[in-house]
Design a protein around this motif. Structure first.
Motif, short mmCIF file in Angstrom:
data_model
loop_
_atom_site.label_atom_id
_atom_site.label_comp_id
_atom_site.label_asym_id
_atom_site.label_seq_id
_atom_site.Cartn_x
_atom_site.Cartn_y
_atom_site.Cartn_z
N UNK A 1 0.83 -1.21 0.00
CA UNK A 1 0.00 0.00 0.00
C UNK A 1 0.86 1.26 0.00
N UNK A 2 1.96 1.26 0.74
CA UNK A 2 2.84 2.43 0.76
C UNK A 2 3.51 2.64 -0.60
N UNK A 3 3.88 1.55 -1.26
CA UNK A 3 4.42 1.67 -2.62
C UNK A 3 3.37 2.21 -3.57
N UNK A 4 2.15 1.73 -3.43
CA UNK A 4 1.05 2.22 -4.27
C UNK A 4 0.78 3.70 -4.02
N UNK A 5 0.90 4.14 -2.75
CA UNK A 5 0.63 5.54 -2.42
C UNK A 5 1.72 6.47 -2.91
N UNK A 6 2.98 6.00 -2.94
CA UNK A 6 4.10 6.89 -3.25
C UNK A 6 4.55 6.84 -4.70
N UNK A 7 4.30 5.75 -5.40
CA UNK A 7 4.86 5.59 -6.74
C UNK A 7 3.81 5.48 -7.84
N UNK A 8 2.55 5.68 -7.51
CA UNK A 8 1.50 5.68 -8.53
C UNK A 8 0.67 6.95 -8.41
N UNK A 9 0.06 7.34 -9.51
CA UNK A 9 -0.75 8.55 -9.51
C UNK A 9 -2.10 8.34 -8.83
N UNK A 10 -2.61 7.13 -8.86
CA UNK A 10 -3.92 6.85 -8.27
C UNK A 10 -3.85 6.60 -6.78
N UNK A 11 -2.66 6.33 -6.25
CA UNK A 11 -2.53 6.00 -4.84
C UNK A 11 -2.52 7.23 -3.95
N UNK A 12 -2.75 7.00 -2.67
CA UNK A 12 -2.75 8.09 -1.70
C UNK A 12 -2.68 7.54 -0.30
N UNK A 13 -2.24 8.38 0.64
CA UNK A 13 -2.11 7.95 2.03
C UNK A 13 -3.46 7.64 2.65
N UNK A 14 -4.49 8.43 2.32
CA UNK A 14 -5.79 8.23 2.93
C UNK A 14 -6.35 6.85 2.63
N UNK A 15 -6.36 6.47 1.36
CA UNK A 15 -6.91 5.17 1.00
C UNK A 15 -5.99 4.03 1.42
N UNK A 16 -4.70 4.29 1.53
CA UNK A 16 -3.80 3.26 2.03
C UNK A 16 -4.13 2.89 3.47
N UNK A 17 -4.43 3.90 4.29
CA UNK A 17 -4.81 3.63 5.68
C UNK A 17 -6.12 2.85 5.74
N UNK A 18 -7.09 3.25 4.92
CA UNK A 18 -8.39 2.58 4.94
C UNK A 18 -8.29 1.14 4.46
#
Length: 458
Positions: free
Chosen positions: A86-103
């Motif tokens: 999830x952290x990789x998705x939040x930091x290295x993709x345009x669609x990712x984000x910290x909010x949805x990573x936590x959820x």
């Protein structure tokens, strides 16, 4: 195999929670007992008092010296894998984000083991496996709820710091007292005498404007009235823009002065009353905003997060419980009865108050599925498919076999935990998604866990 008696034991643990939730829902939706402000206060009470005391009470009763480290390692590896992805998705993709990573982390890794898991899995795999479920709950309270709380605090503090920085940037942009636009016109005419008079007038006007704008005319302002133009009856307009914030208190120009010159040719027949196109201001808009991951900004955020975590009882209630368990089991020390009763009087109401808060939140929403059908479906996939799949991979990787392997997979398919919803509502981060996952997760969890039980037993 699950019998009627085992099914009844599961229902006796689940039905009271739904009764509590129904009473809370009706008290707001139909009977108007609580206002939205009072509902927020109840959720605050649950997050600050009931849940920490529940964690302390539960952790303090275990024996830390008799833990199944391999089973706990499988649970920990599965959560670390999901968090890393999830952290990789939040930091290295345009669609990712910290909010949805936590959820998504809450949805896929934090099941309701305490209420649903212990009675259900004990009936499936025997009484000797109950202690494994208790260990999972303890590990959730000590490590994963604390980590979840840190992520919530980090996200809130990061948003607060960046918003304050942006506000300061906007205020510095708006500090300009007055903008100045000076219009210098140079014309070409068929009459040479008129042209010379025009040039003399322009030179005088340009000299006055230059003195107004910058003391050093040779470097800061050079009129272009001598520019040659082809054709008859055309004008050359010079617009010098300068913001008021570049003027110091003594009337002189400061080093932040910026000038913008726009030149354009117009036909003589065009109306001179037209408004000139405004010049874009790029000085403040392009100001470099430091990234939240820069060293200075990150240290500032982490310092604030630490101060907030210290003041939050959820961050150290589990550690206090573990400390007491270590001392109690090592030297066989019992808690004083006064201390025991003081803790249990509120900790016993922890789960019930959490479900009551869930019912209040549902009543304040315009519909039962507050997040919508699409997000609800995604939540169910994360809860009942993604979580068990990653848990199976981690369990096989660390070497779990037999009944313990099956138990680890089935417990990952339990419904959504209630405590993550309490945190999500406290920090206002997708509480609609978590509430839907809790409600419908409890409804569909029993048939889903039975399907997992049958498939793993084949």
């Amino acid at each position: 195999m699950i019998g009627i008696k085992d099914l009844y034991s599961v229902l006796t643990a689940v039905v009271p929670l739904y009764v509590t939730m129904f009473l809370a829902y009706g008290s707001v939706k139909w009977w108007n007992v609580f206002t939205p402000e009072q509902c927020a206060g109840i959720n605050r009470f649950v997050a600050i008092f009931a849940v920490p005391l529940l964690s302390f009470e539960f952790v303090s009763r275990i024996n830390p010296y008799k833990m199944d480290l391999l089973f706990l390692a499988a649970d920990g590896v599965s959560k670390v894998l999901i968090l890393f992805a999830l952290l990789c998705w939040a930091n290295f993709t345009k669609t990712g984000g910290l909010d949805w990573s936590i959820t998504v982390f809450s949805l896929s890794t934090l099941p309701n083991t305490l209420v649903m898991g212990i009675p259900l899995l004990k009936s499936m795999y025997g009484d000797d496996k109950e202690y494994l479920m208790i260990q999972v709950v303890v590990l959730q309270c000590i490590i994963w709820y604390t980590l979840l709380l840190f992520l919530f605090e980090y996200r809130e503090t990061r948003t607060e710091v960046l918003s304050k920085f942006k506000e300061s940037s906007v205020s510095s942009k708006n500090c300009c007292s007055e903008d100045e636009v000076i219009d210098v016109i140079a014309t070409t005419s068929s009459n040479q005498q008129q042209q010379q008079q025009q040039q003399q007038q322009q030179q005088q006007q340009a000299a006055q404007n230059a003195n107004k704008i910058a003391p050093d005319q040779s470097q800061r302002f050079r009129p272009m009235v001598a520019a040659s133009m082809e054709g008859e009856g055309k004008e050359l307009h010079l617009f010098i823009w300068r913001c008021g914030c570049c003027i110091s208190t003594d009337g002189t120009s400061t080093t932040c002065e910026k000038q913008s010159v726009q030149a354009g040719q117009r036909e003589e027949s065009s109306s001179t009353a037209k408004v000139v196109e405004s010049v874009k201001q790029e000085d403040v808009e392009n100001a470099s905003i430091p990234s939240s991951f820069s060293s200075s900004m990150l240290l500032k955020i982490l310092r604030k997060v630490w101060l907030k975590l210290v003041r939050n009882p959820n961050s150290y209630s589990s550690l206090l419980g573990l400390s007491w368990a270590l001392v109690s089991c090592r030297w066989d020390i019992k808690k004083p009865q006064i201390m025991e009763n003081s803790v249990t009087i509120l900790s016993s109401a922890g789960l019930g108050m959490a479900m009551f808060s869930l019912g209040l939140f549902m009543a304040l929403q315009p519909r039962i599925i507050a997040c919508g059908k699409k997000l609800a479906l995604y939540g169910m996939v994360a809860r009942f498919i993604a979580g068990p799949a990653v848990m199976a991979i981690a369990s096989i990787a660390v070497g779990l076999k037999g009944t313990t392997l099956k138990l680890s997979i089935v417990q990952a398919a339990l419904p959504q935990g209630i405590v993550p919803f309490v945190f999500s509502r406290e920090y206002n981060l997708h509480p609609d998604v978590l509430s839907t996952a809790v409600i419908f997760g409890m409804i569909v969890s029993l048939p889903i866990t039975i399907v997992y039980y049958i498939l793993l037993g084949i």
